[in-house]
Design a protein around this motif. Structure first.
Motif, mmCIF file in Angstrom:
data_model
loop_
_atom_site.group_PDB
_atom_site.id
_atom_site.type_symbol
_atom_site.label_atom_id
_atom_site.label_comp_id
_atom_site.label_asym_id
_atom_site.label_seq_id
_atom_site.Cartn_x
_atom_site.Cartn_y
_atom_site.Cartn_z
ATOM 1 N N LEU A 1 0.810 -1.221 0.000
ATOM 2 C CA LEU A 1 0.000 0.000 0.000
ATOM 3 C C LEU A 1 0.847 1.276 0.000
ATOM 4 N N SER A 2 2.162 1.119 0.154
ATOM 5 C CA SER A 2 3.087 2.258 0.233
ATOM 6 C C SER A 2 2.707 3.197 1.376
ATOM 7 N N ILE A 3 2.456 2.581 2.536
ATOM 8 C CA ILE A 3 2.137 3.367 3.729
ATOM 9 C C ILE A 3 3.065 2.932 4.860
ATOM 10 N N ALA A 4 3.136 3.745 5.886
ATOM 11 C CA ALA A 4 3.974 3.436 7.043
ATOM 12 C C ALA A 4 3.395 2.229 7.788
ATOM 13 N N PRO A 5 4.246 1.416 8.385
ATOM 14 C CA PRO A 5 3.748 0.267 9.154
ATOM 15 C C PRO A 5 2.722 0.661 10.219
ATOM 16 N N SER A 6 2.900 1.815 10.854
ATOM 17 C CA SER A 6 1.925 2.246 11.865
ATOM 18 C C SER A 6 0.560 2.522 11.237
ATOM 19 N N SER A 7 0.551 3.055 10.024
ATOM 20 C CA SER A 7 -0.712 3.288 9.315
ATOM 21 C C SER A 7 -1.352 1.963 8.921
ATOM 22 N N ALA A 8 -0.530 1.011 8.517
ATOM 23 C CA ALA A 8 -1.049 -0.318 8.170
ATOM 24 C C ALA A 8 -1.656 -0.982 9.399
ATOM 25 N N THR A 9 -1.007 -0.823 10.537
ATOM 26 C CA THR A 9 -1.518 -1.408 11.778
ATOM 27 C C THR A 9 -2.890 -0.828 12.104
ATOM 28 N N SER A 10 -3.028 0.463 11.987
ATOM 29 C CA SER A 10 -4.309 1.118 12.254
ATOM 30 C C SER A 10 -5.394 0.620 11.291
ATOM 31 N N LEU A 11 -5.038 0.521 10.019
ATOM 32 C CA LEU A 11 -5.963 0.031 8.996
ATOM 33 C C LEU A 11 -6.393 -1.406 9.297
ATOM 34 N N ILE A 12 -5.432 -2.260 9.594
ATOM 35 C CA ILE A 12 -5.710 -3.670 9.875
ATOM 36 C C ILE A 12 -6.521 -3.813 11.165
ATOM 37 N N ASN A 13 -6.198 -3.015 12.182
ATOM 38 C CA ASN A 13 -6.954 -3.080 13.433
ATOM 39 C C ASN A 13 -8.448 -2.858 13.196
ATOM 40 N N GLY A 14 -8.773 -1.877 12.371
ATOM 41 C CA GLY A 14 -10.181 -1.606 12.055
ATOM 42 C C GLY A 14 -10.843 -2.778 11.354
ATOM 43 N N LEU A 15 -10.133 -3.386 10.423
ATOM 44 C CA LEU A 15 -10.687 -4.532 9.690
ATOM 45 C C LEU A 15 -10.782 -5.776 10.568
ATOM 46 N N VAL A 16 -9.898 -5.901 11.544
ATOM 47 C CA VAL A 16 -9.973 -7.012 12.499
ATOM 48 C C VAL A 16 -11.169 -6.796 13.432
ATOM 49 N N ARG A 17 -11.328 -5.556 13.919
ATOM 50 C CA ARG A 17 -12.458 -5.242 14.812
ATOM 51 C C ARG A 17 -13.801 -5.497 14.134
ATOM 52 N N SER A 18 -13.864 -5.251 12.819
ATOM 53 C CA SER A 18 -15.121 -5.459 12.088
ATOM 54 C C SER A 18 -15.238 -6.887 11.538
ATOM 55 N N HIS A 19 -14.305 -7.753 11.959
ATOM 56 C CA HIS A 19 -14.330 -9.189 11.615
ATOM 57 C C HIS A 19 -14.152 -9.475 10.119
ATOM 58 N N LYS A 20 -13.442 -8.588 9.427
ATOM 59 C CA LYS A 20 -13.158 -8.816 7.999
ATOM 60 C C LYS A 20 -11.799 -9.489 7.813
ATOM 61 N N LEU A 21 -10.884 -9.217 8.747
ATOM 62 C CA LEU A 21 -9.568 -9.848 8.752
ATOM 63 C C LEU A 21 -9.334 -10.442 10.132
ATOM 64 N N LYS A 22 -8.346 -11.332 10.193
ATOM 65 C CA LYS A 22 -7.960 -11.892 11.497
ATOM 66 C C LYS A 22 -6.451 -12.037 11.539
ATOM 67 N N ARG A 23 -5.937 -12.009 12.756
ATOM 68 C CA ARG A 23 -4.513 -12.240 12.977
ATOM 69 C C ARG A 23 -4.322 -13.719 13.252
ATOM 70 N N VAL A 24 -3.289 -14.294 12.637
ATOM 71 C CA VAL A 24 -3.009 -15.721 12.774
ATOM 72 C C VAL A 24 -1.541 -15.897 13.124
ATOM 73 N N SER A 25 -1.253 -16.699 14.131
ATOM 74 C CA SER A 25 0.139 -16.984 14.491
ATOM 75 C C SER A 25 0.783 -17.821 13.398
ATOM 76 N N ASP A 26 2.040 -17.515 13.118
ATOM 77 C CA ASP A 26 2.789 -18.269 12.119
ATOM 78 C C ASP A 26 3.201 -19.614 12.719
ATOM 79 N N ASN A 27 3.014 -20.694 11.968
ATOM 80 C CA ASN A 27 3.348 -22.038 12.454
ATOM 81 C C ASN A 27 4.848 -22.247 12.637
ATOM 82 N N LYS A 28 5.643 -21.592 11.800
ATOM 83 C CA LYS A 28 7.091 -21.808 11.832
ATOM 84 C C LYS A 28 7.807 -20.861 12.796
ATOM 85 N N ASP A 29 7.279 -19.660 12.950
ATOM 86 C CA ASP A 29 7.914 -18.666 13.807
ATOM 87 C C ASP A 29 6.831 -17.995 14.639
#
Length: 144
Positions: free
Chosen positions: A56-84
């Motif tokens: 998206l060519s945005i700062a990681p902090s802006s991406a975090t804010s964007l993703i947080n909103g989509l997670v709160r609205s149940h459109k995205l989810k955070r998933v732990s990586d199996n390898k790390d």
């Protein structure tokens, strides 16, 4: 390329971009950036926050804010990586996928209306030109 040609091309790109954005407005609760993010995450399964920010060519902090909103609205989810276990991946939910599919269907109809003035040959030429531009851009990204 002649100076007048490049100036005219820039003007056309800005004008057509503005026209497409205006006609593509979707009366939903999602911004174009959110829709683009959902589409990216759907296409790039279990991607990282860093990848999304880069795309998206945005700062990681802006991406975090964007993703947080989509997670709160149940459109995205955070998933732990199996390898790390330190890594957190971002995945689209079934609700997010359903919303995105509905939005993309509306976008498809609007795009057909926008490009209805073009003949099939012109559409194929436009596709070829855009693919060429995008492939040059992705080659530059790889070389960085």
């Amino acid at each position: 390329m002649a100076k007048d040609d490049i100036n005219y091309l820039i003007s056309l790109i800005f004008s057509s971009g503005r026209l497409i954005k205006k006609r593509m407005r979707i009366k939903k609760k999602f911004s174009p950036l959110q829709i683009l993010t959902l589409h990216y995450v759907k296409e790039h399964r279990n991607t990282s926050m860093k990848d999304i920010a880069s795309f998206l060519s945005i700062a990681p902090s802006s991406a975090t804010s964007l993703i947080n909103g989509l997670v709160r609205s149940h459109k995205l989810k955070r998933v732990s990586d199996n390898k790390d276990r330190r890594l957190i991946r971002i995945a689209i939910t079934s609700q997010g996928e359903a919303i995105l599919d509905a939005i993309l269907e509306k976008v498809k109809i609007k795009m057909q209306n926008i490009f209805s003035k073009l003949q099939s040959r012109e559409i194929r030429s436009l596709i070829h030109i855009l693919e060429k531009i995008c492939s040059n851009d992705s080659q530059k990204e790889v070389k960085k």
